[in-house]
Design a protein around this motif. Structure first.
Motif, mmCIF file in Angstrom:
data_model
loop_
_atom_site.group_PDB
_atom_site.id
_atom_site.type_symbol
_atom_site.label_atom_id
_atom_site.label_comp_id
_atom_site.label_asym_id
_atom_site.label_seq_id
_atom_site.Cartn_x
_atom_site.Cartn_y
_atom_site.Cartn_z
ATOM 1 N N VAL A 97 0.964 -1.162 0.023
ATOM 2 C CA VAL A 97 -0.010 0.161 0.108
ATOM 3 C C VAL A 97 0.819 1.311 0.129
ATOM 4 O O VAL A 97 1.851 1.177 0.741
ATOM 5 N N THR A 98 0.430 2.105 -0.911
ATOM 6 C CA THR A 98 1.067 3.593 -0.960
ATOM 7 C C THR A 98 0.058 4.615 -1.109
ATOM 8 O O THR A 98 -0.873 4.303 -0.827
ATOM 9 N N GLU A 99 0.535 5.769 -0.769
ATOM 10 C CA GLU A 99 -0.537 6.999 -0.892
ATOM 11 C C GLU A 99 -1.318 7.004 -2.081
ATOM 12 O O GLU A 99 -2.545 7.425 -1.742
ATOM 13 N N GLU A 100 -0.939 6.578 -3.265
ATOM 14 C CA GLU A 100 -1.584 6.478 -4.238
ATOM 15 C C GLU A 100 -2.696 5.401 -4.247
ATOM 16 O O GLU A 100 -2.007 4.171 -4.167
ATOM 17 N N LEU A 101 -3.845 5.297 -4.609
ATOM 18 C CA LEU A 101 -4.918 4.473 -4.313
ATOM 19 C C LEU A 101 -4.501 3.196 -5.416
ATOM 20 O O LEU A 101 -4.132 3.205 -6.350
ATOM 21 N N ASP A 102 -4.302 1.955 -4.892
ATOM 22 C CA ASP A 102 -4.029 0.791 -5.773
ATOM 23 C C ASP A 102 -2.604 0.943 -6.374
ATOM 24 O O ASP A 102 -2.998 0.306 -7.876
ATOM 25 N N SER A 103 -1.740 1.517 -5.898
ATOM 26 C CA SER A 103 -0.700 1.671 -6.790
ATOM 27 C C SER A 103 0.594 1.263 -6.280
ATOM 28 O O SER A 103 1.754 1.366 -6.955
ATOM 29 N N GLY A 104 0.585 0.432 -5.311
ATOM 30 C CA GLY A 104 1.789 0.147 -4.779
ATOM 31 C C GLY A 104 2.562 -1.163 -5.529
ATOM 32 O O GLY A 104 1.792 -1.664 -6.355
ATOM 33 N N SER A 105 3.657 -1.428 -5.193
ATOM 34 C CA SER A 105 4.367 -2.583 -6.066
ATOM 35 C C SER A 105 3.428 -3.979 -5.842
ATOM 36 O O SER A 105 3.134 -4.360 -4.709
ATOM 37 N N VAL A 106 3.145 -4.732 -6.702
ATOM 38 C CA VAL A 106 2.499 -5.769 -6.843
ATOM 39 C C VAL A 106 3.274 -7.108 -6.608
ATOM 40 O O VAL A 106 4.434 -7.470 -7.307
ATOM 41 N N VAL A 107 3.009 -7.939 -5.578
ATOM 42 C CA VAL A 107 3.570 -8.990 -4.933
ATOM 43 C C VAL A 107 3.136 -10.169 -5.821
ATOM 44 O O VAL A 107 3.993 -10.852 -6.335
ATOM 45 N N MET A 108 1.731 -10.242 -6.089
ATOM 46 C CA MET A 108 1.266 -11.539 -6.573
ATOM 47 C C MET A 108 -0.044 -11.303 -7.454
ATOM 48 O O MET A 108 -0.720 -10.490 -6.994
ATOM 49 N N GLN A 109 -0.242 -11.972 -8.342
ATOM 50 C CA GLN A 109 -1.562 -11.769 -9.211
ATOM 51 C C GLN A 109 -2.337 -13.364 -9.539
ATOM 52 O O GLN A 109 -1.470 -13.918 -10.130
ATOM 53 N N GLY A 110 -3.358 -13.306 -9.490
ATOM 54 C CA GLY A 110 -4.135 -14.282 -9.907
ATOM 55 C C GLY A 110 -5.179 -14.099 -11.197
ATOM 56 O O GLY A 110 -5.502 -13.067 -11.137
ATOM 57 N N THR A 111 -4.815 -14.740 -12.242
ATOM 58 C CA THR A 111 -5.370 -14.380 -13.420
ATOM 59 C C THR A 111 -6.679 -15.333 -13.936
ATOM 60 O O THR A 111 -6.427 -16.579 -13.753
ATOM 61 N N LEU A 112 -7.574 -15.150 -14.585
ATOM 62 C CA LEU A 112 -8.677 -15.941 -15.118
ATOM 63 C C LEU A 112 -9.146 -15.262 -16.263
ATOM 64 O O LEU A 112 -8.910 -13.890 -16.572
ATOM 65 N N ASN A 113 -9.482 -16.123 -17.412
ATOM 66 C CA ASN A 113 -10.113 -15.829 -18.528
ATOM 67 C C ASN A 113 -11.586 -15.386 -18.529
ATOM 68 O O ASN A 113 -12.243 -16.242 -17.896
ATOM 69 N N ILE A 114 -11.896 -14.466 -18.975
ATOM 70 C CA ILE A 114 -13.479 -14.182 -18.994
ATOM 71 C C ILE A 114 -14.010 -14.640 -20.076
ATOM 72 O O ILE A 114 -13.736 -14.637 -21.140
ATOM 73 N N THR A 115 -15.244 -15.400 -19.804
ATOM 74 C CA THR A 115 -15.870 -15.974 -20.757
ATOM 75 C C THR A 115 -17.166 -15.204 -21.209
ATOM 76 O O THR A 115 -17.642 -14.474 -20.394
ATOM 77 N N PRO A 116 -17.690 -15.583 -22.271
ATOM 78 C CA PRO A 116 -18.916 -14.775 -22.841
ATOM 79 C C PRO A 116 -20.123 -14.965 -21.964
ATOM 80 O O PRO A 116 -20.948 -14.320 -21.796
ATOM 81 N N ALA A 117 -20.166 -16.119 -21.149
ATOM 82 C CA ALA A 117 -21.266 -16.108 -20.117
ATOM 83 C C ALA A 117 -21.025 -15.351 -18.681
ATOM 84 O O ALA A 117 -21.764 -15.208 -17.961
#
Length: 221
Positions: free
Chosen positions: A141-161
């Motif tokens: 977390v930094t002073e700027e909203l949702d802008s601190g260094s990213v440690v980890m991401q989980g990704t998913l594919n968006i489906t048409p449904a």
């Protein structure tokens, strides 16, 4: 940090993310020592009490300013002597003094693939933008909203449904897997930060941190 990394969790709601953190702490090297909420009726406090965790509530509506509330909150957090402060559904913007006080040991999980879709309503934002993928990010977390260094991401594919609701459900499953693991990696010293660059086991990661897919997470469960 050490094998006895002291974690304080801040929340505002039902505490499902807290529950995942608590359920998995026996297999990791962190210990939740306190849970605090700005909402006295937050069900997450009951989850903590049921697990034998010390709790505190501090109603922000009783304070004249964000700064005065955060100063009192900091005092209560510091009594737990935390090594790491974890935001888990804590729905308040933090003051400059708060962020500075916990700089380098304050993390959050945000339901988007940062830097995309900061702020609220990320699921609908991803759909409206026609994104092919969505996910969640653990970040400092930094002073700027949702802008601190990213440690980890989980990704998913968006489906048409997919709808905003189904995306939220899928992302929540990933968050409950990712967040405890990210806390453990920080607690154990596997994750380090130097000049805003995140490294895992002394190997620098990219700006989106360590990435893992929904499919990979499902295969480990």
């Amino acid at each position: 940090m050490t094998d006895n990394c002291r974690v304080v969790v801040l929340l505002s709601g039902s505490g499902t993310t807290l529950q995942a953190i608590l359920d998995q702490q026996n297999q990791y090297c962190y210990q939740v020592v306190g849970v605090l909420s700005n909402r006295p009726d937050a069900y997450g406090l009951e989850r903590a009490r049921s697990a034998g965790i010390d709790t505190r509530s501090l109603d922000h509506k009783h304070f004249p300013s964000r700064e005065s509330f955060d100063l009192e909150l900091m005092e209560r957090i510091d009594k737990f002597k935390p090594d790491l402060v974890v935001l888990a559904g804590y729905m308040r913007i933090l003051s400059h003094a708060f962020v500075k006080h916990y700089q380098g040991k304050l993390i959050n999980i945000h339901p988007s693939l940062l830097p995309k879709h900061k702020g609220l309503h990320t699921y609908q934002s991803a759909l409206d933008a026609g994104d092919k993928e969505h996910g969640t990010s653990v970040h400092y977390v930094t002073e700027e909203l949702d802008s601190g260094s990213v440690v980890m991401q989980g990704t998913l594919n968006i489906t048409p449904a997919d709808t905003a609701k189904t995306l939220e459900q899928r992302v929540k499953v990933m968050e409950h897997y990712l967040y405890p693991r990210a806390i453990d990696w920080i607690a154990s010293g596997r994750i380090t930060v130097e000049d805003d660059v995140i490294s895992l086991d002394k190997k620098p990661l990219g700006p989106q941190g360590y990435r893992i897919s929904e499919k990979s997470i499902a295969s480990t469960e």
